[in-house]
Design an enzyme around this catalytic site. Structure first.
Site, mmCIF file in Angstrom:
data_model
loop_
_atom_site.group_PDB
_atom_site.id
_atom_site.type_symbol
_atom_site.label_atom_id
_atom_site.label_comp_id
_atom_site.label_asym_id
_atom_site.label_seq_id
_atom_site.Cartn_x
_atom_site.Cartn_y
_atom_site.Cartn_z
ATOM 1 N N ASP A 98 56.048 18.028 14.417
ATOM 2 C CA ASP A 98 56.833 19.200 14.007
ATOM 3 C C ASP A 98 56.251 20.475 14.597
ATOM 4 O OD1 ASP A 98 54.623 18.694 12.177
ATOM 5 O OD2 ASP A 98 55.435 20.215 10.828
ATOM 6 N N GLU A 161 53.338 18.518 9.290
ATOM 7 C CA GLU A 161 51.995 19.112 9.198
ATOM 8 C C GLU A 161 52.090 20.595 8.880
ATOM 9 O OE1 GLU A 161 48.327 21.187 10.190
ATOM 10 O OE2 GLU A 161 50.266 21.499 11.120
HETATM 11 ZN ZN LIG Z 1 49.113 21.992 14.607
#
Ligand SMILES: [Zn+2]
Length: 429
Positions: A98, A161
């Site tokens: 992401d 994340e």
């Molecule tokens: Zn990162």
């Protein structure tokens, strides 16, 4: 490994410079923006298809029921594994797929994957699709080199994340994907410089303080209690008493940049009184604010502990209760992560040190990150201590407009990754 083997492997990787750049560009063109977590499935399949064609066993794991997961935005993770010759450890490269939103200020297409002047430009090049591409090419080159190794290598592309990792590494760690005996060493190619091993990160404590007042007519504030004035007194106390104390605390952890080697506190947000738009634009409520909220983002050191961090704030608030008649508050803890640091003496760090020195001709630096990343879940949920971040990007470029990755840096980092993986698989410490 022998000198000639190592040189042969490094040459093979250097010859794949263009391939590495194009793989990064291809990944950037899949705009996995989080939030909301767009096209994760496409990116996971792109990576999985490539590695399946190379003989990896590929698993797609959707974190059903995780925060943000839906049929429109499935939280799809991919883990690919290839076995070596015979029993041995497993080395795992974990990258998040992401990226944060592009934002304003770009002079190139943030999702165009433009390659120019030895760099690949675009959102996520540095953080961290360039690191992912480097790890993929490093492992593929190792397989193509014909050098035999025992054990197994895994490459994962995980989601979320940038929003805490709960549908990604945390979800997988809860299911044993980041624990022994499946995995022994984890390298996370986050952008923390090609010459540095990132051992861990500081701790986080987020809390919301709400100061309570009593509502009254704005023309007669003496009949109420202003929550905003109470909050002002709290902020003033933090300024005068807490900030100087925090500035004096230095950690032995090698946190970068240097200003982050102390304890820090940020006021993330502040809200007091009724929203102005309850009335006509520019015509606010004639009321004494009965509520005022502030969100604290406290980053703490490995030498501190969460209970003391909390108590320090509570002591200030309780002192205000004694000083100011009718001062009242509630404290709500929102999120916390303990600091973590991997022992620099473990084989994983020693192998990285040795290969950084071999590739760059200079000693490796050891650093720690000012903010957290997925290492926290691998340490706490997976209970795996042998985990560090090592990747080619420049930390300061992460989340910025015109983000880029230097292609030579990717090549160097890929050489370090391949050499390190081979050393660990063969048990050369
Ligand atoms: Zn990162």
């Amino acid at each position: 490994m022998s000198l000639s083997e190592r040189d042969q492997l490094f040459e093979l990787i250097a010859a794949r410079r263009d391939e590495m750049a194009h793989l990064t560009a291809d990944l950037v063109r899949i705009p996995t923006v989080n939030p909301p977590g767009d096209v994760y499935e496409d990116c996971a399949r792109f990576l999985g298809d490539r590695l399946a064609a190379r003989g990896f066993a590929v698993e797609y794991l959707r974190a059903e029921g995780a925060l943000g997961d839906s049929d429109r935005y499935p939280r799809t993770n991919v883990i690919a594994r290839i076995e070596g010759a015979g029993k041995g450890p497993c080395v795992h490269f974990n990258s998040h797929i992401d990226v944060v939103t592009a934002g304003e200020g770009w002079t190139v297409d943030p999702f165009g994957g433009e390659i120019r002047n030895g760099r690949v430009y675009g959102r996520g090049t540095c953080d961290m699709k360039g690191g992912l591409a480097a790890s993929v090419v490093a492992v593929e080159a190792l397989l193509d080199s014909g050098i035999a190794f025992p054990g197994a290598i895994e490459i994962s592309g995980t989601v979320d994340e940038e929003s805490g990792g709960y549908g990604g590494v945390a979800w997988l760690a809860e299911r044993g994907y980041f624990s022994r005996p499946r995995v022994d060493h984890v390298i996370i190619p986050e952008p923390l410089y090609k010459d540095a091993v990132c051992l861990g990160h500081r701790g986080v404590w987020w809390a919301e303080v709400e100061v309570k007042g009593r509502i009254a007519h704005g023309s007669m504030p003496f009949l109420g209690v202003s929550a905003i004035r109470g909050m002002g007194a709290f902020i003033d106390k933090v300024e005068r008493e807490l900030y100087p104390r925090l500035a004096q605390r230095r950690t032995d952890m090698p946190v970068i940049p240097d200003a982050a080697r102390q304890s820090t506190l940020n006021f993330n947000s502040l809200h007091g009184g009724l929203p102005e738009q309850n009335y006509a634009e520019g015509f606010p409520a004639a009321l004494v604010a009965d509520r005022c909220r502030i969100v604290l983002d406290r980053r703490y050191l490995i030498e501190e502990n969460e209970a003391d961090v909390r108590a320090e704030v509570v002591t200030l608030l309780d002192a205000l209760k004694a000083e100011r008649p009718e001062f009242d508050y509630t404290l709500r803890e929102l999120w916390s992560v303990a600091p973590t640091m991997t022992d620099p003496g473990v084989p994983l760090v020693r192998a990285l040190d040795r290969n950084i020195a071999a590739v760059l001709g200079q000693p490796a630096r050891h650093v720690a990150s000012p903010g957290t990343y997925d290492q926290k879940h691998i340490r706490r949920i997976g209970n795996l201590e042998h985990c560090v971040a090592y990747g080619p990007g420049i930390l300061e470029l992460a989340h910025q407009p015109d983000e880029y990755i230097d292609i030579d840096d990717m090549v160097a980092a890929a050489q370090v990754m391949a050499g390190t993986a081979l050393d660990l698989l063969r048990g050369e410490t």
